[in-house]
Design a protein around this motif. Structure first.
Motif, PDB file in Angstrom:
ATOM      1  N   ARG A 267       0.809  -1.221   0.000  1.00  0.00           N
ATOM      2  CA  ARG A 267       0.000   0.000   0.000  1.00  0.00           C
ATOM      3  C   ARG A 267       0.839   1.266   0.000  1.00  0.00           C
ATOM      4  NH1 ARG A 267      -4.718  -1.125   4.350  1.00  0.00           N
ATOM      5  NH2 ARG A 267      -5.552   0.790   3.437  1.00  0.00           N
ATOM      6  N   TYR A 268       2.149   1.122   0.186  1.00  0.00           N
ATOM      7  CA  TYR A 268       3.037   2.290   0.198  1.00  0.00           C
ATOM      8  C   TYR A 268       4.107   2.145  -0.871  1.00  0.00           C
ATOM      9  CZ  TYR A 268       1.228   3.356   4.930  1.00  0.00           C
ATOM     10  OH  TYR A 268       0.438   3.656   6.008  1.00  0.00           O
ATOM     11  N   GLY A 269       4.631   3.289  -1.293  1.00  0.00           N
ATOM     12  CA  GLY A 269       5.802   3.307  -2.166  1.00  0.00           C
ATOM     13  C   GLY A 269       6.859   4.200  -1.537  1.00  0.00           C
ATOM     14  N   PHE A 270       8.119   3.939  -1.847  1.00  0.00           N
ATOM     15  CA  PHE A 270       9.208   4.685  -1.207  1.00  0.00           C
ATOM     16  C   PHE A 270      10.227   5.164  -2.240  1.00  0.00           C
ATOM     17  CE2 PHE A 270       7.400   1.956   1.978  1.00  0.00           C
ATOM     18  CZ  PHE A 270       7.404   2.732   3.130  1.00  0.00           C
ATOM     19  N   VAL A 271      10.655   6.404  -2.056  1.00  0.00           N
ATOM     20  CA  VAL A 271      11.767   6.944  -2.846  1.00  0.00           C
ATOM     21  C   VAL A 271      12.729   7.575  -1.853  1.00  0.00           C
ATOM     22  CG1 VAL A 271      12.475   8.590  -4.635  1.00  0.00           C
ATOM     23  CG2 VAL A 271      10.242   7.463  -4.802  1.00  0.00           C
ATOM     24  N   PHE A 272      13.966   7.102  -1.843  1.00  0.00           N
ATOM     25  CA  PHE A 272      14.947   7.670  -0.925  1.00  0.00           C
ATOM     26  C   PHE A 272      16.010   8.443  -1.706  1.00  0.00           C
ATOM     27  CE2 PHE A 272      13.438   3.964   1.672  1.00  0.00           C
ATOM     28  CZ  PHE A 272      12.745   4.734   2.590  1.00  0.00           C
ATOM     29  N   GLN A 273      16.910   9.082  -0.940  1.00  0.00           N
ATOM     30  CA  GLN A 273      17.901   9.948  -1.581  1.00  0.00           C
ATOM     31  C   GLN A 273      18.811   9.142  -2.506  1.00  0.00           C
ATOM     32  OE1 GLN A 273      19.979  12.342   1.251  1.00  0.00           O
ATOM     33  NE2 GLN A 273      21.381  13.208  -0.249  1.00  0.00           N
ATOM     34  N   PHE A 274      19.281   8.014  -2.016  1.00  0.00           N
ATOM     35  CA  PHE A 274      20.092   7.122  -2.830  1.00  0.00           C
ATOM     36  C   PHE A 274      20.126   5.758  -2.167  1.00  0.00           C
ATOM     37  CE2 PHE A 274      22.773   8.308   0.464  1.00  0.00           C
ATOM     38  CZ  PHE A 274      23.276   9.610   0.331  1.00  0.00           C
ATOM     39  N   GLY A 275      20.648   4.808  -2.904  1.00  0.00           N
ATOM     40  CA  GLY A 275      20.864   3.504  -2.289  1.00  0.00           C
ATOM     41  C   GLY A 275      19.686   2.561  -2.357  1.00  0.00           C
ATOM     42  N   GLN A 276      18.592   2.997  -2.966  1.00  0.00           N
ATOM     43  CA  GLN A 276      17.411   2.141  -2.882  1.00  0.00           C
ATOM     44  C   GLN A 276      17.295   1.165  -4.038  1.00  0.00           C
ATOM     45  OE1 GLN A 276      17.439   5.247  -3.853  1.00  0.00           O
ATOM     46  NE2 GLN A 276      15.545   5.912  -4.802  1.00  0.00           N
ATOM     47  N   LEU A 277      18.050   1.368  -5.111  1.00  0.00           N
ATOM     48  CA  LEU A 277      17.977   0.424  -6.227  1.00  0.00           C
ATOM     49  C   LEU A 277      18.941  -0.728  -5.977  1.00  0.00           C
ATOM     50  CD1 LEU A 277      17.868   2.878  -9.273  1.00  0.00           C
ATOM     51  CD2 LEU A 277      15.958   1.769  -8.100  1.00  0.00           C
ATOM     52  N   LEU A 278      18.539  -1.903  -6.371  1.00  0.00           N
ATOM     53  CA  LEU A 278      19.394  -3.065  -6.170  1.00  0.00           C
ATOM     54  C   LEU A 278      20.399  -3.121  -7.315  1.00  0.00           C
ATOM     55  CD1 LEU A 278      16.665  -5.587  -4.971  1.00  0.00           C
ATOM     56  CD2 LEU A 278      18.249  -4.212  -3.603  1.00  0.00           C
ATOM     57  N   SER A 279      21.684  -3.068  -6.949  1.00  0.00           N
ATOM     58  CA  SER A 279      22.722  -2.833  -7.949  1.00  0.00           C
ATOM     59  C   SER A 279      22.898  -3.995  -8.923  1.00  0.00           C
ATOM     60  CB  SER A 279      24.049  -2.528  -7.259  1.00  0.00           C
ATOM     61  OG  SER A 279      24.399  -3.618  -6.441  1.00  0.00           O
TER      62      SER A 279
ATOM     63  N   LEU B  76       8.816   2.746 -17.241  1.00  0.00           N
ATOM     64  CA  LEU B  76      10.088   3.369 -17.606  1.00  0.00           C
ATOM     65  C   LEU B  76       9.900   4.264 -18.827  1.00  0.00           C
ATOM     66  CD1 LEU B  76      12.584   0.432 -16.974  1.00  0.00           C
ATOM     67  CD2 LEU B  76      12.367   2.555 -15.671  1.00  0.00           C
ATOM     68  N   ALA B  77       9.135   3.778 -19.803  1.00  0.00           N
ATOM     69  CA  ALA B  77       8.893   4.589 -21.003  1.00  0.00           C
ATOM     70  C   ALA B  77       8.142   5.867 -20.630  1.00  0.00           C
ATOM     71  CB  ALA B  77       8.107   3.772 -22.028  1.00  0.00           C
ATOM     72  N   ALA B  78       7.142   5.734 -19.748  1.00  0.00           N
ATOM     73  CA  ALA B  78       6.345   6.907 -19.361  1.00  0.00           C
ATOM     74  C   ALA B  78       7.190   7.941 -18.637  1.00  0.00           C
ATOM     75  CB  ALA B  78       5.176   6.474 -18.477  1.00  0.00           C
ATOM     76  N   LEU B  79       8.238   7.489 -17.970  1.00  0.00           N
ATOM     77  CA  LEU B  79       9.083   8.421 -17.226  1.00  0.00           C
ATOM     78  C   LEU B  79      10.340   8.800 -18.005  1.00  0.00           C
ATOM     79  CD1 LEU B  79       8.710   7.205 -13.537  1.00  0.00           C
ATOM     80  CD2 LEU B  79       7.240   8.664 -14.900  1.00  0.00           C
ATOM     81  N   GLY B  80      10.310   8.571 -19.304  1.00  0.00           N
ATOM     82  CA  GLY B  80      11.394   9.056 -20.167  1.00  0.00           C
ATOM     83  C   GLY B  80      12.615   8.170 -20.186  1.00  0.00           C
ATOM     84  N   LEU B  81      12.462   6.882 -19.847  1.00  0.00           N
ATOM     85  CA  LEU B  81      13.626   5.994 -19.764  1.00  0.00           C
ATOM     86  C   LEU B  81      13.561   4.834 -20.755  1.00  0.00           C
ATOM     87  CD1 LEU B  81      14.074   5.995 -15.896  1.00  0.00           C
ATOM     88  CD2 LEU B  81      15.691   6.886 -17.564  1.00  0.00           C
ATOM     89  N   ALA B  82      12.810   5.014 -21.832  1.00  0.00           N
ATOM     90  CA  ALA B  82      12.806   3.974 -22.870  1.00  0.00           C
ATOM     91  C   ALA B  82      14.238   3.793 -23.363  1.00  0.00           C
ATOM     92  CB  ALA B  82      11.886   4.383 -24.003  1.00  0.00           C
ATOM     93  N   GLY B  83      14.672   2.565 -23.489  1.00  0.00           N
ATOM     94  CA  GLY B  83      16.043   2.301 -23.935  1.00  0.00           C
ATOM     95  C   GLY B  83      16.998   2.022 -22.787  1.00  0.00           C
ATOM     96  N   ALA B  84      16.595   2.398 -21.559  1.00  0.00           N
ATOM     97  CA  ALA B  84      17.493   2.210 -20.411  1.00  0.00           C
ATOM     98  C   ALA B  84      17.113   0.972 -19.591  1.00  0.00           C
ATOM     99  CB  ALA B  84      17.462   3.443 -19.508  1.00  0.00           C
ATOM    100  N   GLU B  85      16.186   0.175 -20.117  1.00  0.00           N
ATOM    101  CA  GLU B  85      15.636  -0.941 -19.331  1.00  0.00           C
ATOM    102  C   GLU B  85      16.710  -1.905 -18.832  1.00  0.00           C
ATOM    103  OE1 GLU B  85      14.679  -0.087 -22.343  1.00  0.00           O
ATOM    104  OE2 GLU B  85      12.534   0.366 -22.325  1.00  0.00           O
ATOM    105  N   GLY B  86      17.710  -2.171 -19.696  1.00  0.00           N
ATOM    106  CA  GLY B  86      18.696  -3.190 -19.352  1.00  0.00           C
ATOM    107  C   GLY B  86      19.867  -2.666 -18.531  1.00  0.00           C
ATOM    108  N   ARG B  87      19.889  -1.356 -18.284  1.00  0.00           N
ATOM    109  CA  ARG B  87      21.040  -0.817 -17.547  1.00  0.00           C
ATOM    110  C   ARG B  87      20.916  -1.077 -16.060  1.00  0.00           C
ATOM    111  NH1 ARG B  87      21.522   5.166 -19.832  1.00  0.00           N
ATOM    112  NH2 ARG B  87      21.011   4.663 -21.987  1.00  0.00           N
ATOM    113  N   ARG B  88      22.071  -1.335 -15.449  1.00  0.00           N
ATOM    114  CA  ARG B  88      22.098  -1.478 -13.992  1.00  0.00           C
ATOM    115  C   ARG B  88      22.240  -0.096 -13.371  1.00  0.00           C
ATOM    116  NH1 ARG B  88      25.342  -7.082 -12.846  1.00  0.00           N
ATOM    117  NH2 ARG B  88      23.853  -8.348 -13.999  1.00  0.00           N
ATOM    118  N   PRO B  89      21.902   0.030 -12.080  1.00  0.00           N
ATOM    119  CA  PRO B  89      21.945   1.346 -11.441  1.00  0.00           C
ATOM    120  C   PRO B  89      23.276   2.080 -11.649  1.00  0.00           C
ATOM    121  CG  PRO B  89      20.787  -0.180 -10.036  1.00  0.00           C
ATOM    122  CD  PRO B  89      21.299  -0.979 -11.201  1.00  0.00           C
ATOM    123  N   GLY B  90      24.391   1.333 -11.622  1.00  0.00           N
ATOM    124  CA  GLY B  90      25.700   1.964 -11.796  1.00  0.00           C
ATOM    125  C   GLY B  90      25.897   2.556 -13.176  1.00  0.00           C
TER     126      GLY B  90
END
Ligand code: ATP
Length: 291
Positions: free
Chosen positions: A116-128, A158-172
């Motif tokens: 029921r909740y979503g979270f966005v933090f400053q950094f560190g939240q994506l699994l590398s 991802l496409a809706a948020l302007g990230l089409a093409g970046a699907e396969g990239r890792r956070p780094g």
């Protein structure tokens, strides 16, 4: 059968361009008169001898965005963690649609955070180790969607948020702004009732931060989520419908935490109070295990 947690194509309204961040927006809790979606009453929290919250009342209306401002150490993150059911407060109550949250077992609070909740933090939240697509798909899979459905929906987000093409990239392999967009998509894929964002632009330059706030506010509004944003930055707060200011664990009159005497104490960096184990600890805070 369609999974209601997965956004269908077209669910995200593309962000309007040229919206002024300080455009007048309704204070929804005041004009709807409706029961708040999320409410905190008399919230007190102590860490040992430190009183982080000294008696806070706060309401969040349906679809409302609320900025929580204040100097370092004023209790902003603690308030967010208490409202989100990550921390059980020493005193007071938190209710989500009238249901007391702290009465729930840790297992049920963990489920509530996941579903029921979503979270966005400053950094560190994506699994590398996961790609952008897999990071976004993960919460949907944790709520029961199949891998293929979750990944299809993640691609749409991802496409809706302007990230089409970046699907396969890792956070780094993503810029800071791209990583935060991925984080926004990940927070929203389950169409949460409330999104909690702690300094979501804190690691970004001003323009990138502006872009990320626009995506965060527009997309939470588009899915009907309410939003709580903790920030030091008045420009970030201006994106929200309403703002509260904190000092010494209390909500104080607007503007009284800005100006002289505000900001990090001598020798402190902004955001100093963030725990050392921020990244992985916060992922586990969200998906299981509370402090
Ligand atoms: N896990 C913890 N253990 C002990 N003290 C803590 C803990 N977390 C926060 N505090 C203390 O509680 C008070 C409020 O901290 P909190 O992080 O909520 O403030 P904040 O306004 O979010 O600060 P910042 O803007 O620097 O992140 C501070 O005095 C802080 O040092």
């Amino acid at each position: 059968m369609t999974d209601p947690t997965i956004p269908a194509p077209g669910d995200l309204v593309p962000p309007a361009t040229g919206t002024a961040p300080d455009a007048a927006r309704p204070v929804t809790s005041a004009w709807t008169g409706a029961a708040p979606r999320l409410a905190g009453r008399g919230l007190v929290h102590r860490f040992g001898t430190t009183t982080a919250l000294a008696g806070v009342d706060v309401d969040l209306a349906d679809g409302e965005s609320l900025a929580v401002m204040g100097p370092s150490g004023s209790g902003k993150s603690t308030l967010l963690h208490v409202l989100a059911g990550i921390i059980v407060p020493s005193g007071g109550t938190v209710t989500l649609r009238g249901e007391p949250v702290q009465a729930l077992s840790e297992k049920k609070r963990s489920l509530l955070r996941r579903t029921r909740y979503g979270f966005v933090f400053q950094f560190g939240q994506l699994l590398s180790e996961l790609s952008a697509l897999e990071n976004v798909a993960l919460p949907a899979m944790l709520t029961g969607a199949s891998r293929s459905d979750a990944q299809a929906a993640a691609g749409q987000w991802l496409a809706a948020l302007g990230l089409a093409g970046a699907e396969g990239r890792r956070p780094g392999e993503l810029s800071g702004g791209q990583a935060q967009r991925v984080a926004v998509a990940r927070a929203l894929i389950t169409r949460p009732e409330v999104v909690f964002a702690d300094e979501p632009t804190g690691a970004l330059d001003q323009q990138t931060g502006h872009d990320v706030m626009k995506v965060l506010v527009d997309s939470t509004r588009a899915v009907g989520s309410s939003l709580v944003v903790v920030t030091h930055d008045a420009d970030v707060a201006a994106w929200c419908d309403r703002r509260i200011d904190m000092r010494d664990g209390l909500v104080v009159p607007p503007g009284s935490t800005t100006g002289e005497g505000v900001g990090p104490r001598p020798g402190e960096k902004p955001g100093r109070a963030l725990p050392d184990d921020l990244g992985s600890a916060r992922v586990s805070d969200v998906f299981g295990g509370a402090r």
